[in-house]
Design a protein around this motif. Structure first.
Motif, PDB file in Angstrom:
ATOM      1  N   PRO A  99       0.847  -1.191   0.000  1.00  3.70           N
ATOM      2  CA  PRO A  99       0.000   0.000   0.000  1.00  3.70           C
ATOM      3  C   PRO A  99       0.882   1.239   0.000  1.00  3.70           C
ATOM      4  CG  PRO A  99       0.209  -0.825   2.213  1.00  3.70           C
ATOM      5  CD  PRO A  99       1.152  -1.640   1.354  1.00  3.70           C
ATOM      6  N   ARG A 100       0.304   2.376   0.349  1.00  2.00           N
ATOM      7  CA  ARG A 100       1.096   3.610   0.300  1.00  2.00           C
ATOM      8  C   ARG A 100       2.212   3.629   1.342  1.00  2.00           C
ATOM      9  NH1 ARG A 100      -3.569   6.562   2.148  1.00  2.00           N
ATOM     10  NH2 ARG A 100      -4.036   4.453   2.714  1.00  2.00           N
ATOM     11  N   ILE A 101       1.944   3.032   2.513  1.00  2.00           N
ATOM     12  CA  ILE A 101       2.928   3.164   3.601  1.00  2.00           C
ATOM     13  C   ILE A 101       3.798   1.915   3.653  1.00  2.00           C
ATOM     14  CG2 ILE A 101       3.194   3.622   6.069  1.00  2.00           C
ATOM     15  CD1 ILE A 101       0.261   4.699   5.918  1.00  2.00           C
ATOM     16  N   ASP A 102       5.061   2.092   3.322  1.00  2.00           N
ATOM     17  CA  ASP A 102       5.955   0.958   3.191  1.00  2.00           C
ATOM     18  C   ASP A 102       6.152   0.216   4.516  1.00  2.00           C
ATOM     19  OD1 ASP A 102       7.340  -0.372   1.142  1.00  2.00           O
ATOM     20  OD2 ASP A 102       9.214   0.133   2.171  1.00  2.00           O
ATOM     21  N   ALA A 103       6.194   0.957   5.635  1.00  2.00           N
ATOM     22  CA  ALA A 103       6.455   0.321   6.932  1.00  2.00           C
ATOM     23  C   ALA A 103       5.347  -0.689   7.255  1.00  2.00           C
ATOM     24  CB  ALA A 103       6.536   1.382   8.020  1.00  2.00           C
ATOM     25  N   VAL A 104       4.129  -0.382   6.850  1.00  2.00           N
ATOM     26  CA  VAL A 104       3.005  -1.295   7.089  1.00  2.00           C
ATOM     27  C   VAL A 104       3.220  -2.577   6.293  1.00  2.00           C
ATOM     28  CG1 VAL A 104       0.506  -1.592   6.792  1.00  2.00           C
ATOM     29  CG2 VAL A 104       1.414   0.594   7.568  1.00  2.00           C
ATOM     30  N   TYR A 105       3.672  -2.395   5.069  1.00  2.00           N
ATOM     31  CA  TYR A 105       3.930  -3.562   4.210  1.00  2.00           C
ATOM     32  C   TYR A 105       5.034  -4.427   4.825  1.00  2.00           C
ATOM     33  CZ  TYR A 105       5.189  -6.262   0.091  1.00  2.00           C
ATOM     34  OH  TYR A 105       5.464  -7.282  -0.773  1.00  2.00           O
ATOM     35  N   GLN A 106       6.122  -3.784   5.229  1.00  2.00           N
ATOM     36  CA  GLN A 106       7.246  -4.546   5.809  1.00  2.00           C
ATOM     37  C   GLN A 106       6.782  -5.341   7.021  1.00  2.00           C
ATOM     38  OE1 GLN A 106       9.902  -4.795   4.270  1.00  2.00           O
ATOM     39  NE2 GLN A 106       9.794  -3.067   2.865  1.00  2.00           N
ATOM     40  N   ARG A 107       5.928  -4.751   7.802  1.00  2.00           N
ATOM     41  CA  ARG A 107       5.526  -5.407   9.045  1.00  2.00           C
ATOM     42  C   ARG A 107       4.513  -6.527   8.828  1.00  2.00           C
ATOM     43  NH1 ARG A 107       3.220  -2.625  14.534  1.00  2.00           N
ATOM     44  NH2 ARG A 107       2.678  -4.577  15.552  1.00  2.00           N
ATOM     45  N   TYR A 108       3.584  -6.330   7.905  1.00  2.00           N
ATOM     46  CA  TYR A 108       2.462  -7.275   7.813  1.00  2.00           C
ATOM     47  C   TYR A 108       2.463  -8.171   6.575  1.00  2.00           C
ATOM     48  CZ  TYR A 108       0.543  -4.663  11.710  1.00  2.00           C
ATOM     49  OH  TYR A 108       0.365  -4.083  12.939  1.00  2.00           O
ATOM     50  N   HIS A 109       3.346  -7.874   5.612  1.00  7.37           N
ATOM     51  CA  HIS A 109       3.328  -8.730   4.426  1.00  7.37           C
ATOM     52  C   HIS A 109       3.888 -10.108   4.745  1.00  7.37           C
ATOM     53  CE1 HIS A 109       5.245 -10.624   0.855  1.00  7.37           C
ATOM     54  NE2 HIS A 109       4.041 -10.373   0.364  1.00  7.37           N
ATOM     55  N   ILE A 110       3.269 -11.119   4.155  1.00  5.72           N
ATOM     56  CA  ILE A 110       3.775 -12.476   4.304  1.00  5.72           C
ATOM     57  C   ILE A 110       3.570 -13.161   2.956  1.00  5.72           C
ATOM     58  CG2 ILE A 110       1.581 -13.083   5.403  1.00  5.72           C
ATOM     59  CD1 ILE A 110       2.907 -15.225   6.919  1.00  5.72           C
ATOM     60  N   ASP A 111       4.585 -13.871   2.519  1.00  7.66           N
ATOM     61  CA  ASP A 111       4.468 -14.635   1.273  1.00  7.66           C
ATOM     62  C   ASP A 111       3.497 -15.786   1.549  1.00  7.66           C
ATOM     63  OD1 ASP A 111       4.790 -16.426  -0.821  1.00  7.66           O
ATOM     64  OD2 ASP A 111       6.930 -15.995  -1.048  1.00  7.66           O
ATOM     65  N   ILE A 112       2.446 -15.897   0.746  1.00 11.64           N
ATOM     66  CA  ILE A 112       1.418 -16.902   1.077  1.00 11.64           C
ATOM     67  C   ILE A 112       1.656 -18.235   0.357  1.00 11.64           C
ATOM     68  CG2 ILE A 112      -0.307 -15.200   1.752  1.00 11.64           C
ATOM     69  CD1 ILE A 112      -1.693 -15.565  -0.922  1.00 11.64           C
ATOM     70  N   ALA A 113       2.881 -18.412  -0.180  1.00 14.97           N
ATOM     71  CA  ALA A 113       3.187 -19.669  -0.892  1.00 14.97           C
ATOM     72  C   ALA A 113       2.984 -20.888   0.021  1.00 14.97           C
ATOM     73  CB  ALA A 113       4.621 -19.632  -1.416  1.00 14.97           C
ATOM     74  N   ASP A 114       3.393 -20.781   1.296  1.00 11.40           N
ATOM     75  CA  ASP A 114       3.267 -21.943   2.200  1.00 11.40           C
ATOM     76  C   ASP A 114       1.795 -22.293   2.434  1.00 11.40           C
ATOM     77  OD1 ASP A 114       5.926 -22.070   2.412  1.00 11.40           O
ATOM     78  OD2 ASP A 114       6.069 -21.171   4.419  1.00 11.40           O
ATOM     79  N   ILE A 115       0.989 -21.253   2.575  1.00 12.15           N
ATOM     80  CA  ILE A 115      -0.446 -21.495   2.786  1.00 12.15           C
ATOM     81  C   ILE A 115      -1.014 -22.180   1.537  1.00 12.15           C
ATOM     82  CG2 ILE A 115      -2.703 -20.381   3.115  1.00 12.15           C
ATOM     83  CD1 ILE A 115      -1.269 -18.171   4.668  1.00 12.15           C
ATOM     84  N   GLU A 116      -0.615 -21.691   0.366  1.00 13.20           N
ATOM     85  CA  GLU A 116      -1.121 -22.291  -0.875  1.00 13.20           C
ATOM     86  C   GLU A 116      -0.677 -23.753  -0.987  1.00 13.20           C
ATOM     87  OE1 GLU A 116      -0.595 -20.050  -4.496  1.00 13.20           O
ATOM     88  OE2 GLU A 116      -1.506 -21.653  -5.677  1.00 13.20           O
ATOM     89  N   ASP A 117       0.574 -24.028  -0.626  1.00 16.24           N
ATOM     90  CA  ASP A 117       1.068 -25.417  -0.712  1.00 16.24           C
ATOM     91  C   ASP A 117       0.232 -26.365   0.145  1.00 16.24           C
ATOM     92  OD1 ASP A 117       2.980 -24.950  -2.522  1.00 16.24           O
ATOM     93  OD2 ASP A 117       4.653 -24.849  -1.092  1.00 16.24           O
ATOM     94  N   LYS A 118      -0.101 -25.900   1.352  1.00 15.25           N
ATOM     95  CA  LYS A 118      -0.904 -26.762   2.254  1.00 15.25           C
ATOM     96  C   LYS A 118      -2.280 -27.034   1.655  1.00 15.25           C
ATOM     97  CE  LYS A 118       1.271 -25.565   6.590  1.00 15.25           C
ATOM     98  NZ  LYS A 118       1.415 -24.313   7.299  1.00 15.25           N
ATOM     99  N   ILE A 119      -2.879 -25.997   1.081  1.00 14.96           N
ATOM    100  CA  ILE A 119      -4.217 -26.164   0.486  1.00 14.96           C
ATOM    101  C   ILE A 119      -4.128 -27.084  -0.739  1.00 14.96           C
ATOM    102  CG2 ILE A 119      -6.138 -24.945  -0.647  1.00 14.96           C
ATOM    103  CD1 ILE A 119      -5.904 -24.245   2.301  1.00 14.96           C
ATOM    104  N   LYS A 120      -3.051 -26.901  -1.506  1.00 12.08           N
ATOM    105  CA  LYS A 120      -2.864 -27.718  -2.715  1.00 12.08           C
ATOM    106  C   LYS A 120      -2.840 -29.201  -2.348  1.00 12.08           C
ATOM    107  CE  LYS A 120       0.400 -26.288  -5.807  1.00 12.08           C
ATOM    108  NZ  LYS A 120       1.775 -26.125  -6.241  1.00 12.08           N
ATOM    109  N   LYS A 121      -2.187 -29.525  -1.232  1.00 11.69           N
ATOM    110  CA  LYS A 121      -2.089 -30.936  -0.826  1.00 11.69           C
ATOM    111  C   LYS A 121      -3.458 -31.522  -0.475  1.00 11.69           C
ATOM    112  CE  LYS A 121       2.692 -30.981   0.642  1.00 11.69           C
ATOM    113  NZ  LYS A 121       3.364 -29.987   1.460  1.00 11.69           N
ATOM    114  N   ARG A 122      -4.359 -30.644  -0.007  1.00 16.48           N
ATOM    115  CA  ARG A 122      -5.697 -31.130   0.369  1.00 16.48           C
ATOM    116  C   ARG A 122      -6.661 -31.154  -0.819  1.00 16.48           C
ATOM    117  NH1 ARG A 122      -8.224 -27.624   4.983  1.00 16.48           N
ATOM    118  NH2 ARG A 122      -9.959 -28.942   4.389  1.00 16.48           N
TER     119      ARG A 122
END
Ligand code: SAM
Ligand code: SF4
Length: 311
Positions: A190-213
């Motif tokens: 979003p506009r405020i980079d500090a918010v992104y740094q703090r709350y962004h998470i790569d969701i690849a792991d979540i997707e992998d778990k769902i893919k297995k199910r």
């Protein structure tokens, strides 16, 4: 048909109908609109722009905001768009707060489906994210939308580090129990980079778990988004734009800002094309078509070439 210089055919227009919002989600990217604007398009102006878009082969319209249901004339806007030949999909993204009151009228006016943003099932976290005590209203709005036969109702869940990444299972159960599709969205800058740094998470792991199910995987044409069907028939879709070249290479969308500017890309603001100004100066439809063609010429995949940004 509109095709950009990267071969991407433009089929979808995402229209912000207002920048106003009754929520204050701390992560909001405001659909990439940087400058606050109180200017809003009239229903007839939106209709005219969509008519021109449809004449160029665009057949899907998504209404967004700000919060679209803050507009008193939102039902009229949907009604006008639904009568335009060539438009065969009209949907809306809403925070759901007013949806209980509007769902039936929107359906009657021609809205087909709806995305409702709900990042958490915990009312306290909801208040922390949105700044508003509205969890119950949003849940009621979702249920009303299902009963109004807006199909499908998707729940948009933005994953935020340390806040809701542990809620994916309960959101899947919520989706299953209420006939919803769960759309899991990676936090975009979003506009405020500090918010992104703090709350962004790569969701690849979540997707992998769902893919297995999953018992079935579908790749949607838009952005090549993946949708997984679980063994209990629940559908979970992933939206992962950040550093995703596949996402950009399969983007078939153009945006229209709330103050009437064509916006070729969510992430860029230096290539907008004003259409509302010319409309108010009295130009004809051929002039507007040329503005669309110019906006499409300006489209570049933002994440491209092994995640290098195109300037
Ligand atoms: N107010 C409406 C709503 O909240 O659904 C429509 C506008 S909102 C900007 C559209 C969608 O963008 C919502 O689903 C919201 O969760 C999502 N969104 C907002 N900021 C985001 C960000 N930084 N990263 C990813 N998604 C975001
Ligand atoms: Fe942004 Fe939508 Fe939240 Fe409003 S409700 S602040 S537009 S994400």
């Amino acid at each position: 048909m509109l095709r950009d210089s990267f071969g991407r055919i433009i089929k979808n227009i995402r229209i912000s109908v207002t920048q106003r919002c009754n929520f204050r989600c701390f992560y909001c990217h405001r659909e990439g609109e940087e400058n606050p604007s109180y200017c809003e398009m009239l229903p007839e102006e939106i209709e005219r722009i969509v008519r021109v878009a449809a004449s160029l082969g665009i057949n899907e319209v998504k209404l967004t905001g700000g919060e679209p249901l803050l507009r008193d004339d939102i039902v009229e806007i949907v009604d006008r768009i639904s009568r335009i030949p060539g438009i065969n999909d009209i949907s809306m993204t809403t925070n759901g707060f007013f949806l209980e009151d509007y769902a039936d009228d929107l359906k009657r006016a021609g809205l087909m489906r709806v995305n409702v943003s709900l990042d958490t099932l915990d009312p306290e976290k909801f208040k922390m994210i949105t700044g508003v005590d509205g969890h119950e209203s949003v849940i009621r709005g979702i249920i009303k939308a299902v009963n109004a036969n807006l199909k499908p109702v998707k729940v948009n869940m933005v994953i935020l580090r340390g806040i809701n990444e542990d809620e994916v299972s309960s959101m899947i159960t919520f989706a299953r129990d209420n006939n919803l599709i769960l759309q899991i969205i990676e936090f975009e800058r979003p506009r405020i980079d500090a918010v992104y740094q703090r709350y962004h998470i790569d969701i690849a792991d979540i997707e992998d778990k769902i893919k297995k199910r999953a018992v079935k995987t579908t790749v949607r044409s838009m952005h090549h988004r993946r949708k997984y069907t679980l063994d209990d028939h629940t559908e979970v879709e992933f939206v992962r734009p950040m550093h995703n070249t596949d996402f950009c290479l399969h983007c078939s969308r153009i945006r229209l800002t709330s103050d009437g500017k064509l916006k070729p890309c969510l992430f860029k603001n230096d290539n907008l094309i004003d259409v509302l100004g010319p409309i108010r100066r009295g130009v004809d439809d051929n002039y507007l078509k040329d503005l669309f063609i110019e906006a499409v010429k300006r489209r570049r995949p933002y994440f491209y070439n092994n995640n290098l940004y195109l300037s």
